[in-house]
Design a protein around this motif. Structure first.
Motif, short mmCIF file in Angstrom:
data_model
loop_
_atom_site.label_atom_id
_atom_site.label_comp_id
_atom_site.label_asym_id
_atom_site.label_seq_id
_atom_site.Cartn_x
_atom_site.Cartn_y
_atom_site.Cartn_z
N ALA A 1 0.81 -1.22 0.00
CA ALA A 1 0.00 0.00 0.00
C ALA A 1 0.84 1.26 0.00
N ARG A 2 2.08 1.19 0.47
CA ARG A 2 2.96 2.36 0.50
C ARG A 2 4.05 2.30 -0.56
N PRO B 1 -5.79 11.07 1.04
CA PRO B 1 -4.79 10.88 2.11
C PRO B 1 -5.37 10.37 3.42
N LEU B 2 -6.64 10.66 3.71
CA LEU B 2 -7.24 10.19 4.96
C LEU B 2 -7.61 8.71 4.92
N TRP B 3 -7.53 8.09 3.73
CA TRP B 3 -7.95 6.70 3.63
C TRP B 3 -7.07 5.77 4.47
N GLU B 4 -5.77 6.04 4.53
CA GLU B 4 -4.87 5.17 5.29
C GLU B 4 -5.24 5.17 6.77
N LEU C 1 -5.01 -2.13 -3.94
CA LEU C 1 -6.17 -1.24 -3.91
C LEU C 1 -5.97 -0.09 -2.93
N ASN C 2 -5.41 -0.38 -1.77
CA ASN C 2 -5.15 0.68 -0.79
C ASN C 2 -4.07 1.65 -1.28
N CYS C 3 -3.18 1.18 -2.15
CA CYS C 3 -2.12 2.04 -2.67
C CYS C 3 -2.72 3.21 -3.45
N VAL C 4 -3.68 2.91 -4.30
CA VAL C 4 -4.28 3.99 -5.09
C VAL C 4 -5.27 4.80 -4.27
N LEU C 5 -6.00 4.16 -3.37
CA LEU C 5 -6.98 4.89 -2.56
C LEU C 5 -6.29 5.85 -1.59
#
Length: 287
Positions: free
Chosen positions: A114-115, A198-201, A189-193
């Motif tokens: 994700a990062r 920015p608050l998604w993480e 998926l979390n990488c693009v979201l």
């Protein structure tokens, strides 16, 4: 002296021009050269992360083994003071190791993938480095690290407890593979979201905080009441932990485990993440 063209004869037509619709033929072996260059790029990114993540801390790779070992020991010692026997077998160490290690592999892969774009952002400015290289490098490095840690800790636990368990490797190997693929799908998926929002993480870390309890690490699926079983069946991680334990406990069947459900869920998340990352990775890098 130029001879005149006879009457009625066709004049020589000019040489046909090359159509721009057909690109010139590429030299043989260019595809293999590009593949070799991509492998070199992925290997370089893996070495960079190894030196950055483990080379600057005392102990280096030793912490990758000590952290899950400490978690397993705390679980085993703590619950042995409260209950007499685990849900399966007689060893708290083996029971919690078989539940925690695949979860730890999934969590490590999903978090690092994700990062991937933010970690390799400076290098992604170069044409030779693509966003797929960044994702694959982090996926391969953390998957190999998780597999090595699992082999070391399960071997150490089996040696310490003097267990006579009959190991069935195919279910255990399949469980680790599913944990890797699920981590790759969720991480992509979390990488693009997280790059677009920015608050998604932060929201994802809060939302998945109960996942440690809901993934079958501290209990088995059959110990739950029917309502909880109906809800938690849709958590792919509880299938992975149950499948992992069937490889160490021959009498445990885990009939609820659905490998197609876990595989389809992982591949669906991965496909969606790849499509969105391919579409928005430039926007993320230009932020």
């Amino acid at each position: 002296m130029t001879r005149p063209t006879p009457a009625g004869a066709d004049a020589p037509s000019p040489a046909p021009a090359l159509s721009p619709a057909f690109p010139p033929a590429q030299p043989p072996g260019s595809g293999r050269a590009r593949s070799f260059a991509a492998l070199r790029t992925i290997a370089a990114l893996m070495l960079r992360e190894m030196s950055t993540r483990y080379g600057r801390t005392p102990g280096g790779y030793l912490w990758a083994v000590l952290e899950p070992l400490a978690a397993i020991l705390f679980l085993a010692i703590g619950f042995s003071l409260v209950i007499r026997n685990p849900s399966l077998g007689t060893s708290f160490l083996l029971f919690y190791a078989t539940g925690f290690l695949p979860f730890n592999l999934y969590q490590s892969v999903s978090t690092t993938v994700a990062r991937a774009l933010s970690f390799s952002r400076p290098l992604l400015r170069y044409p030779a480095v693509t966003w797929i290289d960044a994702l694959l490098a982090r996926f391969l490095l953390n998957s190999l690290t998780g597999i090595l840690v699992t082999l070391l800790l399960t071997g150490a636990v089996l040696a310490v407890i003097d267990s006579r368990a009959v190991l069935d490797l195919p279910p255990a190997v399949l469980a680790m593979f599913l944990a890797m693929i699920l981590g790759l799908g969720v991480g992509t998926l979390n990488c693009v979201l997280s790059g677009l929002f920015p608050l998604w993480e932060v929201a994802w870390s809060i939302f998945t905080r109960p996942l440690f309890i809901a993934s079958g690490i501290l209990f088995i699926y059959e110990d739950l009441p029917p309502l909880a079983q109906d809800i938690l069946w849709y958590n792919p991680l509880i299938h992975i932990s149950g499948l992992m334990r069937t490889g160490f406990y021959p009498t445990y069947s885990a009939s609820y485990v659905s490998v197609p459900f876990v595989l389809l869920s992982s591949l669906g998340l991965l496909a969606l993440g790849l499509v969105l990352t391919g579409r928005y990775h430039r926007d993320i890098l230009n932020r």
